[in-house]
Design an enzyme around this catalytic site. Structure first.
Site, short mmCIF file in Angstrom:
data_model
loop_
_atom_site.label_atom_id
_atom_site.label_comp_id
_atom_site.label_asym_id
_atom_site.label_seq_id
_atom_site.Cartn_x
_atom_site.Cartn_y
_atom_site.Cartn_z
N CYS A 49 -24.66 -16.99 9.38
CA CYS A 49 -23.86 -17.27 8.19
C CYS A 49 -22.61 -18.08 8.52
O CYS A 49 -22.07 -18.77 7.65
CB CYS A 49 -23.48 -15.99 7.48
SG CYS A 49 -22.55 -14.82 8.48
N GLU A 106 -20.09 -10.36 1.75
CA GLU A 106 -20.02 -11.28 2.89
C GLU A 106 -21.15 -12.28 2.71
O GLU A 106 -22.31 -11.97 2.99
CB GLU A 106 -20.14 -10.52 4.21
CG GLU A 106 -19.08 -9.43 4.40
CD GLU A 106 -17.65 -9.96 4.40
OE1 GLU A 106 -17.48 -11.19 4.51
OE2 GLU A 106 -16.72 -9.17 4.29
#
Length: 489
Positions: free
Chosen positions: A267, A233
């Protein structure tokens, strides 16, 4: 610790010293978990549920201390932000797994091919064994708890590596885990890059890493030496797009919120915004208004987060300085003080149409700087998005269903939120993950359960089976049967 108070930022050396005692013998811990898994390779749902409930108890009882530790690591992060962005999603992930995990465990029916009947087929979700999770510093609680909920629901033992840049949280979380879990169930580690490299090199049954693309390369390389499957991720430059006719005030409030929570250290934060060229200034004005409504005290307010450390703070100030030197118009979103070097606090700013050569347009910003890029038509924007590495998220503000469908079918991103930012990440019924440079694999809810399981295919053949007709010696009967099978295949 008072929620509004500031703490003196820890130096890198101090952070490492605080984290280091939490590192123990990885190999010994791995061996202990491996032996425990072999002794109980398919834990009953009651045991899995008990582990999830222990994590829930850990969160409920440790909430205040967790918020204080994260606040200390950042230098300033409000308890409210930690509760909204980390605690609530963590509780939701655990409760979702508790509600649905028993059903996820059940064997899944499958239909064998017509030529193999009357055989039966099913898919058996089986725990992988010992899984590793490497969590980052920016959301140290949620980005540990989310994968843990999936891994434990799937029946695995778990080893968790926390970031050395959040040592207070790492120390506290390890303490809370040791109070409730045997080390052969769940073990927590911290430590520096060398420790992370050793962790990535373990012969785990699966490794999930959340962090930067650059570090993701190294993690995947280390894991590949032992053929450890990985879920990465990562991040990237996630764009937001205002289609023609968008409500500028609504879009500004939602984009500014998505950009400024955690001071942009998210993110999936909107990295830059594509705005119809004639509306760039009007949208900038709405962004200023939105930021000052949400943070009326600006940089001095307790609700606005600090940059995690000096290294990241200097990287962002260099980006800003480079843009100013290039003559890029810079629009401050806060009144008053714009930076505090000693406390690594940086006020947010808009950058109007920065050229592509600048650092702020070349790498993920991961901070409170927001470029606004003017455009003439949405086809131009789609082309721009497709020319860049595939991002972790895409935010599209529009009410035109045809245009939205065109965007969804012609662009690639890890996930999409329409007419808002960030919110797709908080959905337990949606998979979360990147694509290409922004990551690989998915988790959350059943998607995470499946990631941490071997979906074992099982075919049960009957005593009488038609497959006997296609065994040698081959003759006329075989030829006639094959002719039929080819027509029906």
């Amino acid at each position: 610790m008072d929620n509004a108070s500031f703490t003196r930022p820890l130096t890198r050396r101090h952070r490492m010293e605080r984290a280091q005692p939490f590192s123990s013998d990885l190999q010994a811990a791995y061996a202990q978990q491996r032996d425990a898994f072999r002794a109980d390779p398919y834990p009953a749902w009651e045991l899995r549920a008990d582990r999830l409930r222990r994590l829930l108890a850990l969160l409920r009882e440790g909430e205040t201390r967790i918020c204080e530790a994260i606040n200390s690591d950042f230098g300033q992060r409000s308890h409210a932000e930690t509760q909204a962005l980390e605690l609530v999603p963590s509780l939701s992930a655990l409760r979702h797994a508790l509600r649905h995990g028993r059903g996820w465990m059940r064997a899944r029916r499958a239909s064998p091919g017509i030529w193999f009947r009357p055989a039966g087929a099913r898919v058996l979700p089986q725990p992988l064994g010992v899984v590793g999770i490497i969590a980052p510093w920016n959301y140290p609680l949620y980005l540990a708890m989310g994968p843990l909920a999936s891994a434990l629901a799937a029946g695995n033992r778990a080893m968790l590596k926390l970031s050395e840049y959040a040592p207070d949280f790492a120390g506290l979380f390890g303490e809370l885990v040791r109070e409730r879990f045997d080390p052969d169930e769940l073990a927590v580690f911290a430590g520096d890059a060398e420790q992370a490299s050793a962790f990535s090199s373990l012969p785990l049954d699966h490794l999930l890493f959340t962090g930067s693309t650059a570090v993701g390369h190294r993690v995947m390389s280390a894991a590949s030496a032992r053929l450890v499957p990985v879920t990465l991720e990562l991040g990237g430059k996630s764009p937001a797009v205002l289609a023609p006719g968008t409500d500028l005030r609504l879009a500004a409030r939602r984009i500014v919120y998505g950009k400024l929570v955690n001071a942009g250290q998210t993110c999936v934060a909107p990295d830059h915004v594509h705005v119809p060229r004639a509306q760039v200034q009007a949208f900038a004005d709405e962004c200023v208004r939105a930021a000052r409504e949400m943070y009326p005290q600006g940089l001095l307010g307790a609700d606005y987060c600090s940059i995690i450390d000096t290294r990241h703070y200097l990287r962002l100030t260099r980006m800003l300085g480079q843009a100013r030197e290039a003559g890029v118009p810079v629009v401050p979103l806060f009144d008053g003080e714009q930076s505090q070097d000693a406390r690594h606090r940086l006020a947010p700013a808009l950058l109007l149409d920065p050229p592509a050569r600048l650092q702020v347009m070349q790498e993920e910003i991961f901070g409170p700087l927001l470029p606004l890029l003017g455009y003439e038509c949405t086809e131009e924007v789609i082309d721009r998005i497709n020319e860049q590495p595939r991002p972790l998220a895409l935010y599209w503000f529009d009410d035109d269903a045809t245009r939205i469908e065109q965007m969804l079918r012609t662009t690639h991103s890890g996930g999409v939120t329409l007419n808002d930012t960030l919110m797709h990440v908080a959905q337990d019924e949606l998979p979360f993950g990147g694509v290409g440079p922004s990551g690989m694999g998915h988790y959350h809810g059943r998607w995470g359960f499946d990631t941490f399981s071997k979906l074992k295919p099982v075919l049960a053949q009957r005593r009488l089976a038609g497959t006997a007709l296609v065994r040698p010696p081959y003759g006329k009967t075989f030829a006639r049967l094959i002719a039929v099978m080819k027509r029906w295949a």
